[in-house]
Enzyme design. Structure first.
Site, PDB file in Angstrom:
ATOM      1  N   ASP A 166      -5.727  -1.336  -5.154  1.00  0.00           N
ATOM      2  CA  ASP A 166      -5.964  -1.797  -3.777  1.00  0.00           C
ATOM      3  C   ASP A 166      -5.689  -3.296  -3.670  1.00  0.00           C
ATOM      4  O   ASP A 166      -5.151  -3.775  -2.671  1.00  0.00           O
ATOM      5  CB  ASP A 166      -7.419  -1.547  -3.352  1.00  0.00           C
ATOM      6  CG  ASP A 166      -7.829  -0.100  -3.544  1.00  0.00           C
ATOM      7  OD1 ASP A 166      -6.945   0.770  -3.494  1.00  0.00           O
ATOM      8  OD2 ASP A 166      -9.031   0.148  -3.751  1.00  0.00           O
ATOM      9  N   ARG A 205     -11.628   3.995 -14.656  1.00  0.00           N
ATOM     10  CA  ARG A 205     -12.611   4.285 -13.611  1.00  0.00           C
ATOM     11  C   ARG A 205     -12.355   5.659 -13.042  1.00  0.00           C
ATOM     12  O   ARG A 205     -11.227   6.046 -12.756  1.00  0.00           O
ATOM     13  CB  ARG A 205     -12.624   3.184 -12.527  1.00  0.00           C
ATOM     14  CG  ARG A 205     -11.767   3.418 -11.318  1.00  0.00           C
ATOM     15  CD  ARG A 205     -10.288   3.151 -11.574  1.00  0.00           C
ATOM     16  NE  ARG A 205      -9.473   3.359 -10.395  1.00  0.00           N
ATOM     17  CZ  ARG A 205      -8.893   4.509 -10.062  1.00  0.00           C
ATOM     18  NH1 ARG A 205      -9.027   5.583 -10.790  1.00  0.00           N
ATOM     19  NH2 ARG A 205      -8.165   4.579  -8.968  1.00  0.00           N
TER      20      ARG A 205
HETATM   21  C1  26A Z   1     -10.861  10.560   0.178  1.00  0.00           C
HETATM   22  N1  26A Z   1     -11.213   9.773  -0.990  1.00  0.00           N
HETATM   23  C2  26A Z   1     -11.412  10.516  -2.207  1.00  0.00           C
HETATM   24  C3  26A Z   1     -11.313   8.391  -0.914  1.00  0.00           C
HETATM   25  C4  26A Z   1     -11.647   7.572  -2.009  1.00  0.00           C
HETATM   26  C5  26A Z   1     -11.630   6.182  -1.825  1.00  0.00           C
HETATM   27  N2  26A Z   1     -11.319   5.602  -0.663  1.00  0.00           N
HETATM   28  C6  26A Z   1     -11.011   6.431   0.343  1.00  0.00           C
HETATM   29  N3  26A Z   1     -11.015   7.783   0.255  1.00  0.00           N
HETATM   30  N4  26A Z   1     -12.017   7.806  -3.294  1.00  0.00           N
HETATM   31  C7  26A Z   1     -12.213   6.607  -3.869  1.00  0.00           C
HETATM   32  N5  26A Z   1     -11.989   5.622  -2.991  1.00  0.00           N
HETATM   33  C8  26A Z   1     -12.094   4.186  -3.170  1.00  0.00           C
HETATM   34  O1  26A Z   1     -11.093   3.768  -4.031  1.00  0.00           O
HETATM   35  C9  26A Z   1     -11.450   2.461  -4.418  1.00  0.00           C
HETATM   36  C10 26A Z   1     -10.719   2.072  -5.668  1.00  0.00           C
HETATM   37  O2  26A Z   1      -9.368   2.109  -5.467  1.00  0.00           O
HETATM   38  C11 26A Z   1     -13.384   3.728  -3.798  1.00  0.00           C
HETATM   39  O3  26A Z   1     -14.353   3.479  -2.808  1.00  0.00           O
HETATM   40  C12 26A Z   1     -12.969   2.465  -4.549  1.00  0.00           C
HETATM   41  O4  26A Z   1     -13.483   1.284  -3.971  1.00  0.00           O
END
Ligand code: 26A
Length: 344
Positions: A299, A126
């Site tokens: 997560d 992913r």
């Molecule tokens: C600051 N960033 C890049 C992010 C994220 C994030 N959640 C918080 N901050 N980039 C991706 N995600 C989340 O990671 C999950 C998978 O581990 C996505 O929303 C996804 O559900």
């Protein structure tokens, strides 16, 4: 109200689609990564909306962990902080959180739109491309409001998504200091390689408060590189030992470093009476046809791990629950758990 676990992160709605490798290449993306969207990535959001496989799912790494921990724990166990807009995306998040029984204390910013993450699924990988929107404007002062600080002062465990280092290191410091001063448990997740790489200073400033550091092997490698450790980037045990021994504010608790490694064993390094103890735990294997997608697998691991700590279990049980939660979530579409509920 007393919720034992407080989580902090960036609430996002995941726009999850299946893509081919051409799509990833067109936007200069790796198969497996998590990044902040740059100008050149913005057309992705328009493209995914046209994609027939599109699914809108509650995301945001720490919010996924919070939902998963609440899935496992008794009612009213987890409260989550982050910033959202006032829009249909935020309504979607609230709908999912309500289903899991997760309590949210969002900072609602009417002028901003709720953050979104294009979750591009390619085989068992992913690639996550995030436009933080409202989530980027979370302020530590939101936590300090009396109605929110009550949750903080009643909590016993804190979990911080590393992605939040891009938003409010101040809020992380506030919770870290509170945890150390009151001898509560403070856990962080590195979340993505770009956190130890580009947000090294706020990360380093938070490490002294941590009782638990959770990350995966590529985040561990990025840490070793950005900190110029004299270790191979693949030496996860060495990197975990290094982090376990870094200075600590609350000396009443030891630090434990947990590195997951996909299908390879989970490495755990703890300091016990100043001695380093290294353990490895094999994962629960899934056959290729059981794997739906790996969005949110890390997560979910953290959900099981944190829920187990809240239940008063030891670290080996926490790893086992984490591995179980990851295997359950991998068999669901997106960062989710099945209903009717399954038990550990
Ligand atoms: C600051 N960033 C890049 C992010 C994220 C994030 N959640 C918080 N901050 N980039 C991706 N995600 C989340 O990671 C999950 C998978 O581990 C996505 O929303 C996804 O559900």
């Amino acid at each position: 109200m007393s919720y034992p676990l407080v989580c902090l992160g960036n609430p996002l709605l995941d726009l999850q689609v299946d893509v081919e490798s051409d799509f990833l290449r067109k936007y200069d993306l790796k198969d497996n990564d998590a990044i902040l969207a740059e100008e050149k990535h913005l057309p992705i959001y328009g493209e995914v909306l046209q994609n027939k496989s599109l699914q809108l799912l509650a995301g945001g790494a720490a919010q996924n962990t919070a939902r998963g921990a609440q899935y496992i724990l008794p009612e009213n166990s987890v409260v989550y902080f982050g910033a959202v807009g006032k829009d249909v995306y935020a309504e979607k998040l609230t709908e999912a959180n309500t289903k899991y029984g997760l309590k949210t204390q969002y900072q609602v910013l009417e002028e901003q739109s709720t953050g979104k993450c294009a979750a591009l699924i390619y085989n068992h990988h992913r690639s996550l491309v995030t436009d933080l929107g409202a989530a980027n404007h979370f302020k530590a002062s939101h936590l300090q409001k009396p109605e929110n600080w009550e949750f903080v002062s009643n909590a016993k465990y804190f979990y911080i998504g590393g992605f939040h280092f891009t938003v409010s290191p101040e809020a992380i410091q506030l919770l870290g200091k509170h945890a150390a001063e009151t001898n509560k448990v403070f856990a962080i997740n590195f979340s993505a390689p770009f956190i130890p790489q580009f947000f090294k200073d706020p990360l380093d400033a938070a490490i002294p408060y941590t009782d638990f550091v959770i990350a995966n092997e590529s985040e561990a490698a990025a840490y070793a590189e950005s900190h110029s450790l004299d270790l191979a980037p693949t030496d996860v045990v060495g990197i975990a030992k290094h982090i376990a021994q870094l200075p600590k504010v609350n000396s009443a608790r030891s630090r434990t470093v947990v590195f997951t490694q996909g299908t390879e064993p989970t490495v755990v390094v703890t300091t016990v009476d100043g001695e380093l103890v290294v353990k490895e735990y094999a994962i629960r294997e899934l056959s290729a046809d059981q794997v739906v997608d790996t969005n949110g697998a890390g997560d979910a691991f953290a959900s099981g791990f944190m829920a187990s700590l809240v239940l008063g279990e030891d670290v080996s049980k926490a790893v086992s629950r984490g591995q179980w939660a990851a295997s359950v979530s991998i068999q669901c579409v997106g960062p989710a758990f099945p209903f009717p509920k399954v038990e550990y």
